[in-house]
Enzyme design. Structure first.
Site, PDB file in Angstrom:
ATOM      1  N   LYS A  59      44.302  23.397  48.463  1.00  0.00           N
ATOM      2  CA  LYS A  59      45.775  23.033  48.097  1.00  0.00           C
ATOM      3  C   LYS A  59      46.904  22.572  49.340  1.00  0.00           C
ATOM      4  CE  LYS A  59      45.650  26.130  44.198  1.00  0.00           C
ATOM      5  NZ  LYS A  59      46.047  27.380  43.494  1.00  0.00           N
TER       6      LYS A  59
ATOM      7  N   TYR B 157      45.801  21.450  35.137  1.00  0.00           N
ATOM      8  CA  TYR B 157      45.812  22.735  34.416  1.00  0.00           C
ATOM      9  C   TYR B 157      45.855  22.916  32.718  1.00  0.00           C
ATOM     10  CZ  TYR B 157      46.645  24.814  39.020  1.00  0.00           C
ATOM     11  OH  TYR B 157      46.208  25.233  40.389  1.00  0.00           O
TER      12      TYR B 157
ATOM     13  N   ARG C  63      33.816  31.008  43.444  1.00  0.00           N
ATOM     14  CA  ARG C  63      34.712  31.891  42.747  1.00  0.00           C
ATOM     15  C   ARG C  63      34.659  33.072  43.744  1.00  0.00           C
ATOM     16  NH1 ARG C  63      39.186  30.090  39.348  1.00  0.00           N
ATOM     17  NH2 ARG C  63      39.292  32.202  38.534  1.00  0.00           N
TER      18      ARG C  63
ATOM     19  N   THR D 210      42.870  35.350  42.409  1.00  0.00           N
ATOM     20  CA  THR D 210      44.071  34.483  42.159  1.00  0.00           C
ATOM     21  C   THR D 210      45.156  35.073  43.504  1.00  0.00           C
ATOM     22  OG1 THR D 210      43.383  33.817  39.916  1.00  0.00           O
ATOM     23  CG2 THR D 210      45.709  33.381  40.770  1.00  0.00           C
TER      24      THR D 210
ATOM     25  N   ARG E  63      40.712  33.981  50.342  1.00  0.00           N
ATOM     26  CA  ARG E  63      41.831  34.317  50.455  1.00  0.00           C
ATOM     27  C   ARG E  63      42.149  35.648  50.964  1.00  0.00           C
ATOM     28  NH1 ARG E  63      41.414  32.479  44.005  1.00  0.00           N
ATOM     29  NH2 ARG E  63      42.312  30.387  44.114  1.00  0.00           N
TER      30      ARG E  63
ATOM     31  N   ASN F  73      47.583  30.378  47.417  1.00  0.00           N
ATOM     32  CA  ASN F  73      46.415  31.061  47.513  1.00  0.00           C
ATOM     33  C   ASN F  73      45.304  30.013  48.138  1.00  0.00           C
ATOM     34  OD1 ASN F  73      46.128  29.360  45.205  1.00  0.00           O
ATOM     35  ND2 ASN F  73      45.860  31.234  43.706  1.00  0.00           N
TER      36      ASN F  73
ATOM     37  N   HIS G 278      42.041  25.902  44.735  1.00  0.00           N
ATOM     38  CA  HIS G 278      41.759  26.021  43.395  1.00  0.00           C
ATOM     39  C   HIS G 278      40.150  25.864  43.212  1.00  0.00           C
ATOM     40  CE1 HIS G 278      41.286  25.276  38.949  1.00  0.00           C
ATOM     41  NE2 HIS G 278      40.520  24.304  39.354  1.00  0.00           N
TER      42      HIS G 278
ATOM     43  N   GLU H 171      37.023  19.402  34.426  1.00  0.00           N
ATOM     44  CA  GLU H 171      37.774  19.081  35.927  1.00  0.00           C
ATOM     45  C   GLU H 171      37.199  17.955  36.644  1.00  0.00           C
ATOM     46  OE1 GLU H 171      39.814  23.585  36.310  1.00  0.00           O
ATOM     47  OE2 GLU H 171      38.371  22.874  37.604  1.00  0.00           O
TER      48      GLU H 171
HETATM   49  P1  GDP Z   1      42.754  30.700  39.391  1.00  0.00           P
HETATM   50  O1  GDP Z   1      41.908  30.022  38.523  1.00  0.00           O
HETATM   51  O2  GDP Z   1      42.570  31.714  40.344  1.00  0.00           O
HETATM   52  O3  GDP Z   1      43.736  29.855  40.393  1.00  0.00           O
HETATM   53  O4  GDP Z   1      44.096  31.351  38.377  1.00  0.00           O
HETATM   54  P2  GDP Z   1      44.546  30.758  36.830  1.00  0.00           P
HETATM   55  O5  GDP Z   1      43.952  29.678  36.391  1.00  0.00           O
HETATM   56  O6  GDP Z   1      44.330  32.190  35.983  1.00  0.00           O
HETATM   57  O7  GDP Z   1      46.169  30.581  37.062  1.00  0.00           O
HETATM   58  C1  GDP Z   1      46.629  29.461  37.651  1.00  0.00           C
HETATM   59  C2  GDP Z   1      47.843  29.905  38.356  1.00  0.00           C
HETATM   60  O8  GDP Z   1      48.831  30.465  37.548  1.00  0.00           O
HETATM   61  C3  GDP Z   1      47.337  30.837  39.637  1.00  0.00           C
HETATM   62  O9  GDP Z   1      47.285  29.924  40.870  1.00  0.00           O
HETATM   63  C4  GDP Z   1      48.971  31.494  39.675  1.00  0.00           C
HETATM   64  O10 GDP Z   1      50.041  30.619  40.359  1.00  0.00           O
HETATM   65  C5  GDP Z   1      49.588  31.532  38.326  1.00  0.00           C
HETATM   66  N1  GDP Z   1      49.111  33.002  37.863  1.00  0.00           N
HETATM   67  C6  GDP Z   1      48.018  33.296  37.120  1.00  0.00           C
HETATM   68  N2  GDP Z   1      47.940  34.803  36.919  1.00  0.00           N
HETATM   69  C7  GDP Z   1      49.305  35.086  37.329  1.00  0.00           C
HETATM   70  C8  GDP Z   1      49.914  36.606  37.337  1.00  0.00           C
HETATM   71  O11 GDP Z   1      49.344  37.311  36.791  1.00  0.00           O
HETATM   72  N3  GDP Z   1      51.188  36.593  37.832  1.00  0.00           N
HETATM   73  C9  GDP Z   1      51.729  35.388  38.240  1.00  0.00           C
HETATM   74  N4  GDP Z   1      53.190  35.268  38.794  1.00  0.00           N
HETATM   75  N5  GDP Z   1      51.148  34.061  38.579  1.00  0.00           N
HETATM   76  C10 GDP Z   1      49.998  34.078  37.886  1.00  0.00           C
HETATM   77 MG    MG Z   2      42.302  28.598  36.915  1.00  0.00          MG
END
Ligand code: GDP
Ligand code: MG
Length: 202
Positions: A15, A55, A120, A126, A137, A157, A160, A171
């Protein structure tokens, strides 16, 4: 024919903060030293449409991420900003678009046994604050949901990474054309995967 499990592929995006903080070498080194092989790489400045498309490749993403976020607020004894998962995700998506289009990103495809799961694992969760020591991270980011919520922005973070083999399968073709992915061999694959350990001794 089903391909060999050592050919599993996953999508990684470095990112804008990873590029700005000069961490790309460090991050690539971690996936490389694990034993994964880079089979695709490019730098792009994504558009907001590209990020929204990325997304929402999984039609359930809006609902699932909304529900997950509501749960994460409740687990922290906080009131979620809304009880409607789709309303929450609309806000997350707006912030993600701002974050992910702020500068160049690097998209990469990594190949190897359990590529999705292991990327992962070494990337961490995340939220950087709660990511274990030793994960990318956990080691390189101070950010948290507390911080990102206070300023109504996406959590920074660095990376992705596809969350499942199914996600990776959607993806990878979203970001890479077939001819942008390279099929080749690196010598270390002999010691990682070669059944008979041939070629070490003369
Ligand atoms: P990733 O696969 O670890 O990037 O997470 P996800 O695909 O579940 O979520 C995508 C994005 O949504 C993350 O990078 C966060 O910016 C946001 N997000 C996900 N879960 C949360 C949460 O519990 N709280 C907040 N504030 N943002 C979240
Ligand atoms: Mg994700």
């Amino acid at each position: 024919m089903k391909s060999h499990p050592s050919k599993e592929r996953t999508l990684v995006i470095l990112k804008p903060d990873a590029i700005q903080r000069a961490l790309m070498g460090e991050i690539v080194a971690r996936y490389e030293r694990l034993g994964l092989k880079l089979v695709g790489l490019k730098m792009v400045v994504p558009t907001a449409e590209q990020i929204e498309g990325h997304y929402t490749l999984d039609p359930n993403w809006r609902r699932v991420t909304g529900e997950k976020t509501i749960k994460s607020y409740k687990d922290r004894n906080l009131a979620p900003p809304s009880e409607d998962p789709l309303e929450i995700t609309a806000k997350i998506l707006k912030n993600l678009k701002k974050y992910m289009t702020a500068g160049p990103v690097i998209t990469m495809v990594w190949e190897g046994a359990h590529a999705v799961e292991l990327v992962r694992k070494i990337t961490g969760g995340t939220e950087p604050r709660s990511s274990p020591v030793g994960t990318i991270r956990g080691d390189f980011v101070v950010d948290s949901y507390t911080m990102s919520d206070a300023d109504d922005r996406a959590v920074r973070n660095l990376i992705h990474a596809s969350g499942s083999v199914g996600e990776a399968d959607m993806e990878i073709p979203y970001w890479f054309k077939q001819d942008e992915l390279v099929d080749y061999k690196v010598s270390r694959e002999d010691i990682l995967y070669e059944k008979e350990l041939r070629g070490i001794l003369p």
